[in-house]
Write a protein that holds these residues in place. Structure first.
Motif, PDB file in Angstrom:
ATOM      1  N   ALA A  72       0.834  -1.206   0.000  1.00  0.00           N
ATOM      2  CA  ALA A  72       0.000   0.000   0.000  1.00  0.00           C
ATOM      3  C   ALA A  72       0.865   1.252   0.000  1.00  0.00           C
ATOM      4  N   TYR A  73       1.920   1.239   0.798  1.00  0.00           N
ATOM      5  CA  TYR A  73       2.819   2.402   0.864  1.00  0.00           C
ATOM      6  C   TYR A  73       3.477   2.649  -0.499  1.00  0.00           C
ATOM      7  N   VAL A  74       3.983   1.578  -1.102  1.00  0.00           N
ATOM      8  CA  VAL A  74       4.692   1.718  -2.382  1.00  0.00           C
ATOM      9  C   VAL A  74       3.737   2.122  -3.503  1.00  0.00           C
ATOM     10  N   LEU A  75       2.513   1.572  -3.485  1.00  0.00           N
ATOM     11  CA  LEU A  75       1.531   1.995  -4.489  1.00  0.00           C
ATOM     12  C   LEU A  75       1.241   3.486  -4.344  1.00  0.00           C
ATOM     13  N   ARG A 130       1.778   8.917  -6.751  1.00  0.00           N
ATOM     14  CA  ARG A 130       2.244  10.309  -6.680  1.00  0.00           C
ATOM     15  C   ARG A 130       3.328  10.575  -7.727  1.00  0.00           C
ATOM     16  N   LEU A 131       4.240   9.613  -7.904  1.00  0.00           N
ATOM     17  CA  LEU A 131       5.291   9.785  -8.919  1.00  0.00           C
ATOM     18  C   LEU A 131       4.698   9.898 -10.320  1.00  0.00           C
ATOM     19  N   LEU A 132       3.703   9.058 -10.588  1.00  0.00           N
ATOM     20  CA  LEU A 132       3.138   9.009 -11.942  1.00  0.00           C
ATOM     21  C   LEU A 132       2.128  10.115 -12.213  1.00  0.00           C
ATOM     22  N   HIS A 133       1.638  10.767 -11.166  1.00  0.00           N
ATOM     23  CA  HIS A 133       0.529  11.703 -11.363  1.00  0.00           C
ATOM     24  C   HIS A 133       0.818  12.812 -12.378  1.00  0.00           C
ATOM     25  N   PRO A 134       1.970  13.487 -12.347  1.00  0.00           N
ATOM     26  CA  PRO A 134       2.189  14.540 -13.365  1.00  0.00           C
ATOM     27  C   PRO A 134       2.155  13.999 -14.789  1.00  0.00           C
ATOM     28  N   LEU A 187      -7.252   5.885  -9.012  1.00  0.00           N
ATOM     29  CA  LEU A 187      -6.805   4.853  -8.060  1.00  0.00           C
ATOM     30  C   LEU A 187      -6.581   5.438  -6.672  1.00  0.00           C
ATOM     31  N   TRP A 188      -6.044   6.645  -6.611  1.00  0.00           N
ATOM     32  CA  TRP A 188      -5.780   7.309  -5.327  1.00  0.00           C
ATOM     33  C   TRP A 188      -7.078   7.451  -4.515  1.00  0.00           C
ATOM     34  N   GLY A 189      -8.102   7.945  -5.177  1.00  0.00           N
ATOM     35  CA  GLY A 189      -9.380   8.115  -4.493  1.00  0.00           C
ATOM     36  C   GLY A 189     -10.026   6.783  -4.148  1.00  0.00           C
ATOM     37  N   HIS A 190      -9.934   5.808  -5.081  1.00  0.00           N
ATOM     38  CA  HIS A 190     -10.583   4.515  -4.851  1.00  0.00           C
ATOM     39  C   HIS A 190      -9.975   3.790  -3.649  1.00  0.00           C
ATOM     40  N   PHE A 191      -8.652   3.813  -3.520  1.00  0.00           N
ATOM     41  CA  PHE A 191      -7.993   3.114  -2.421  1.00  0.00           C
ATOM     42  C   PHE A 191      -8.126   3.862  -1.089  1.00  0.00           C
ATOM     43  N   GLY A 192      -8.554   5.122  -1.157  1.00  0.00           N
ATOM     44  CA  GLY A 192      -8.737   5.873   0.067  1.00  0.00           C
ATOM     45  C   GLY A 192      -7.484   6.552   0.591  1.00  0.00           C
ATOM     46  N   TYR A 193      -6.525   6.823  -0.318  1.00  0.00           N
ATOM     47  CA  TYR A 193      -5.355   7.606   0.111  1.00  0.00           C
ATOM     48  C   TYR A 193      -5.777   9.036   0.453  1.00  0.00           C
ATOM     49  N   GLU A 250     -11.667  11.924  -3.356  1.00  0.00           N
ATOM     50  CA  GLU A 250     -11.560  11.989  -4.819  1.00  0.00           C
ATOM     51  C   GLU A 250     -11.068  13.374  -5.239  1.00  0.00           C
ATOM     52  N   GLY A 251     -10.114  13.381  -6.142  1.00  0.00           N
ATOM     53  CA  GLY A 251      -9.583  14.644  -6.651  1.00  0.00           C
ATOM     54  C   GLY A 251      -8.495  15.251  -5.796  1.00  0.00           C
ATOM     55  N   SER A 252      -7.992  14.517  -4.797  1.00  0.00           N
ATOM     56  CA  SER A 252      -7.012  15.116  -3.875  1.00  0.00           C
ATOM     57  C   SER A 252      -5.559  14.790  -4.216  1.00  0.00           C
ATOM     58  N   LEU A 253      -5.337  13.825  -5.137  1.00  0.00           N
ATOM     59  CA  LEU A 253      -3.948  13.468  -5.465  1.00  0.00           C
ATOM     60  C   LEU A 253      -3.205  14.663  -6.055  1.00  0.00           C
ATOM     61  N   ILE A 254      -3.892  15.507  -6.812  1.00  0.00           N
ATOM     62  CA  ILE A 254      -3.255  16.654  -7.459  1.00  0.00           C
ATOM     63  C   ILE A 254      -2.557  17.560  -6.441  1.00  0.00           C
ATOM     64  N   LYS A 255      -3.045  17.529  -5.183  1.00  0.00           N
ATOM     65  CA  LYS A 255      -2.445  18.374  -4.147  1.00  0.00           C
ATOM     66  C   LYS A 255      -1.660  17.562  -3.112  1.00  0.00           C
ATOM     67  N   ALA A 256      -1.553  16.253  -3.349  1.00  0.00           N
ATOM     68  CA  ALA A 256      -0.797  15.410  -2.412  1.00  0.00           C
ATOM     69  C   ALA A 256       0.677  15.781  -2.487  1.00  0.00           C
ATOM     70  N   PRO A 257       1.427  15.609  -1.388  1.00  0.00           N
ATOM     71  CA  PRO A 257       2.844  15.980  -1.412  1.00  0.00           C
ATOM     72  C   PRO A 257       3.660  15.040  -2.299  1.00  0.00           C
ATOM     73  N   TRP A 258       4.595  15.615  -3.011  1.00  0.00           N
ATOM     74  CA  TRP A 258       5.522  14.822  -3.819  1.00  0.00           C
ATOM     75  C   TRP A 258       6.304  13.896  -2.875  1.00  0.00           C
ATOM     76  N   PRO A 259       6.482  12.631  -3.260  1.00  0.00           N
ATOM     77  CA  PRO A 259       7.141  11.702  -2.337  1.00  0.00           C
ATOM     78  C   PRO A 259       8.615  12.056  -2.105  1.00  0.00           C
ATOM     79  N   VAL A 260       9.081  11.743  -0.912  1.00  0.00           N
ATOM     80  CA  VAL A 260      10.502  11.900  -0.577  1.00  0.00           C
ATOM     81  C   VAL A 260      10.994  10.550  -0.071  1.00  0.00           C
ATOM     82  N   PRO A 261      12.279  10.244  -0.242  1.00  0.00           N
ATOM     83  CA  PRO A 261      12.795   8.949   0.206  1.00  0.00           C
ATOM     84  C   PRO A 261      12.568   8.734   1.694  1.00  0.00           C
TER      85      PRO A 261
END
Length: 881
Positions: free
Chosen positions: A676-679, A684-688, A697-703, A706-717
């Motif tokens: 779940a973490y890696v997905l 987030r990596l693929l969103h742009p 998928l972001w909204g369906h899985f409940g991260y 709906e529509g919130s991935l666009i403002k989710a933080p870019w991942p960091v290591p």
């Protein structure tokens, strides 16, 4: 939650998600916020335009950069807008009027302009609606139009200031004249086409009995000849310099002059000089103080008004079309014996790209801008590194154009556009002002004023785009925060026409450069590398591709092919193939969902204990670093490749395959949390790059909602315990399986037959790894057993080195080794022969000097493919040795 649908249906998702983003203001910039700004100015598409593949490329790239920076927490402004497109728009509306049986001149200027505004209101938003289909995320609430009142104010302000500084002025010079549209046009609107014509050799009698022959492709312009030029060191003709010829047809005396422009090796060595009808001749005329009479009017008809007294035949030409006059003059010269000969001649002829008519160099009074003075700070800004071009080699193109820049003709004889803010009194004196009232104040009460009929070149207003769209000349919060902008994304074809002019105007009126980076992308070509054209039938409609394969597949296709310094190859088959990446992502998500994977906000990657989980977490870290670096260095193809490799190869082909048995084991909870973490990282990596499928998928899985991935933080290591050890362990298992699969494929081992694998010189830790991961190796590589080699290497075995150990695959009984060896040798010989053929062609100068670049590129690709194939086959044979 409801389970994911079996397949991803873009048509049912894209419009809903886009509306969701718009409704929640996801694209909005916030000048009042404390976040660091990031700004891209959209190259404003023509208001008459509709989405084409060039837009699909440039807009996708801009959207990728904007979405990336927005997720990084920057206050991102992607400034949208459209260009009024003077000629294009006027032609659209005039064609509509033609259908009604009325002309713009019958309507009058004001009524005609009201019809244009009406058309703009009804049909001018097509391109912006289509950009939404592409997933573009500019701040639509800030949309500007180059003719809206704010931008019009900026145009007037710039014109007035430059006029009073002496940098805008009127002059009589040659322009590209369109005889159908009856306006000057820019070089960008001139299209040179190859033409099978004639070269006419005409004898000009020299006073005193001799004759001198000139060669011309345009005999009709001899009516306005004012000299014949020869090179001052031309031994054949230099004795004639200073004497006169009698111009056939007109009988006028014109001088023979010495000028370096006359090439002794070209034509006859003598050149007719017609300053009012040829750009080179105009410069010669200026150097020698020649008269410059015109012999054509604005419609391309012969006019004798400036030619003085003429003999009877010449007078019959008055009012004739230029090409009809050419025929008459040639026939007359044949009769008089002055036509020496006619030769077939292939040459380039300029055409208006809108009207399709042959363009005339035409001497007329126009408004000009002193581009040379304005260009110097722009050149300096690039020399000093304040503006960087990516790729860097485009700086040379920029310098070449600007260091040889000519006065910029900024007036157009149209009605649609920014009307020139200049008024004339009855004596012709000009008053330049921001308004008629201001001009009247300059002229004095009671002086009757008439405004200049002309409008400004469309490029004049678009040159102000980086600051006029932000509210200049008012000092707005937007101007304070977003100027200078960060990057300009555009094609190389408008470096001079738009990029350079924005730099010139911005550096003159603003305290800094308009953008820090100019990212230049290539052209979109078809799969074979050929330029797209209607005549070739290879033009792609991006909207059709979106309807067939979805927006994400198209966006991925253009970004993955957008390497720096390369054109983009695109075809229907390419987009169709890349749709499989969207499908792969969807199917992987469905599999994880079916195995109980849901986001766990409490999961800490550092707590992962299983080597497999630590490995995929370390690969996620590596993907984050590589993707971030690729985007920050403007390598969209590198970004796409990183995301693809991580998603398809590492997550789907390895992690999920390795993890399958674990979902039913005691280790399932950690595997699910890791998955779940890696997905979440991957989405987030693929969103742009692929905004719709990832957002769905972001909204369906409940991260998030709906529509919130666009403002989710870019991942960091993330911190991963034992990252290096896990990477080494699972990396070794992946290597073993990959090598065994390669050998089995090369040797044609049937999939149904399992084979043993022996390890020679393997360290105890390696043997322990093989034992610990035997289940995965056996299942994924079709292996019956793995163990240390005891004794000699079996005969008829294939070998591969992996780390300190050698993998040995006994093949006795699995395949007919003699047959396989013969097959490999045959395939190798064929690949080497094909490689030799292509290399010989590429080494043939006669071929490489004539072949188009796309053909050469295709041959280089084939050479690379055959070389790789030969290397692979040689390695396969080597395994059997």
């Amino acid at each position: 939650m409801t389970a994911l649908e079996k397949t991803f249906e873009p048509a049912s998702v894209e419009a809903r998600l886009y509306q969701c983003w718009e409704d929640q203001g996801a694209f909005a910039a916030h000048p009042e916020s404390a976040a660091d700004p990031y700004c891209i100015m959209i190259p404003p598409p023509n208001v008459t335009g509709s989405l084409h593949v060039g837009h699909a490329l440039t807009m996708t790239l801009q959207d990728i950069f904007i979405r990336f920076r927005r997720m990084q927490g920057r206050d991102a402004l992607w400034q949208p807008g459209t260009d009024h497109a003077g000629i294009a728009t006027q032609m659209v509306v005039e064609r509509l009027l033609d259908k009604e049986g009325v002309s713009r001149r019958e309507l009058g200027r004001e009524t005609f302009l009201s019809r244009v505004w009406q058309w703009k209101g009804e049909s001018g938003g097509t391109i912006t609606r289509q950009l939404r289909r592409l997933g573009a995320s500019p701040d639509w609430d800030r949309e500007r139009f180059t003719m809206d009142e704010g931008l019009s104010e900026a145009v007037r302000e710039v014109f007035v200031r430059l006029f009073h500084e002496g940098l805008i002025y009127q002059d009589k010079r040659l322009v590209n004249w369109d005889t159908v549209l009856q306006t000057a046009i820019s070089d960008l609107e001139v299209e040179s086409r190859e033409h099978k014509g004639s070269m006419w050799y005409i004898r000009y009698p020299v006073e005193g009995g001799e004759g001198i022959t000139v060669a011309t492709t345009r005999p009709e312009t001899m009516l306005a000849d004012t000299a014949v030029a020869v090179h001052p060191e031309n031994e054949r003709f230099k004795h004639l310099i200073g004497r006169h010829v009698v111009l056939p047809v007109t009988g006028r005396r014109i001088p023979i002059i010495g000028d370096d422009y006359a090439d002794p090796e070209k034509g006859t060595g003598a050149v007719k000089i017609t300053p009012a009808h040829d750009f080179n001749d105009f410069e010669v005329g200026k150097r020698h103080g020649l008269a410059m009479p015109s012999m054509l009017d604005r419609q391309g008809r012969v006019t004798l008004a400036e030619l003085g007294d003429l003999p009877a035949f010449a007078r019959t030409l008055d009012g004739e079309d230029r090409f009809a006059a050419r025929k008459k003059i040639v026939a007359y010269l044949e009769e008089t014996g002055d036509l020496v000969e006619i030769k077939p001649h292939q040459h380039m002829v300029p055409y208006g790209d809108r009207s399709g008519s042959v363009i005339e160099p035409f001497l007329t009074t126009q408004w000009y801008c002193n581009a040379y003075v304005l260009a110097q700070p722009a050149i300096e800004a690039v020399e000093q590194g304040r503006v960087k071009f990516v790729p860097k080699q485009w700086e040379n193109t920029f310098f070449a154009w600007l260091r040889d820049i000519q006065p910029w003709c900024i007036s157009r004889q149209l009605w649609w556009g920014h009307r020139i803010p200049a008024w004339y009194d009855e004596t012709g004196k000009v008053y330049v002002a921001r308004s008629e009232a201001e001009a009247q104040a300059q002229a004095g009460e009671g002086v009757r004023l008439t405004q200049d009929e002309d409008v400004l070149d469309t490029w004049f207003s678009s040159a102000l785009w980086p600051f006029s769209t932000l509210g200049w000349p008012q000092q707005t919060p937007e101007l304070g925060k977003y100027y200078p902008t960060d990057v300009l994304v555009t094609g190389f074809d408008i470096i001079f026409f738009w990029v350079a002019r924005m730099m010139m105007m911005s550096l003159h009126f603003m305290p800094d450069v308009p953008f820090r980076t100019v990212y230049i992308h290539g052209l979109v070509r078809d799969e074979k590398g050929q330029k797209m054209s209607k005549s070739k039938g290879n033009v792609l409609d991006p909207l059709t591709l979106i309807e067939e394969f979805g927006t994400d597949a198209l966006r991925y296709s253009v970004a993955a092919a957008a390497g720096q310094g390369r054109d983009v190859k695109l075809g229907r088959k390419i987009v169709e193939t890349n749709r499989s990446f969207v499908t792969k992502l969807w199917n992987a998500a469905r599999f994880l969902e079916m195995n109980g994977v849901t986001p766990n906000a409490a999961f800490d990657p550092a707590s992962a204990e299983l080597p497999l989980n630590r490995w995929i977490l370390s690969r996620a870290n590596a993907a984050i670093v590589a993707a971030t670096e690729a985007l920050e260095t403007f390598r969209p193809d590198g970004f796409a490749a990183t995301a693809y490799h991580f998603a398809w190869d590492e997550l789907c082909d390895w992690f999920i395959e390795f993890a399958k048995p674990g979902f039913a084991s005691d280790e399932a909870a950690e595997i699910r949390d890791t998955a779940a973490y890696v997905l979440g990282v991957l989405l987030r990596l693929l969103h742009p790059l692929m905004p719709f499928v990832t957002e769905a998928l972001w909204g369906h899985f409940g991260y998030g909602p709906e529509g919130s991935l666009i403002k989710a933080p870019w991942p960091v290591p993330a911190s991963v315990t034992g990252e290096a050890e896990a990477a080494a362990e699972i990396g070794w298992v992946v290597g073993v399986i990959s090598e065994i699969r390669s050998i089995r494929a090369e040797m044609n081992v049937p999939p149904s037959q399992k084979s043993p694998v022996l390890l020679q010189d393997a360290a105890p830790a390696t043997l322990a790894r093989a034992e610990a991961h035997f289940e995965a190796i056996s299942r994924l590589a079709r292996v019956s057993e793995v163990g240390a080699l005891a004794g000699e290497v079996p005969k008829n075995a294939a070998q591969a080195v992996l780390g300190e150990a050698t993998l040995i695959l006994p093949l006795e009984g699995l395949i007919d080794l003699a047959v396989e060896k013969k097959r490999l040798q045959g395939a190798l010989a064929k690949a080497e022969a094909e490689l030799l053929k292509v290399e010989q062609k590429l080494g043939n100068e006669a071929f490489t000097s004539r072949a188009p670049e796309e053909i050469l590129a295709e041959h280089r690709e084939r050479a690379e493919k055959f070389a790789e194939e030969a290397k692979r086959l040689a390695a396969a044979l080597g395994r059997l040795a």
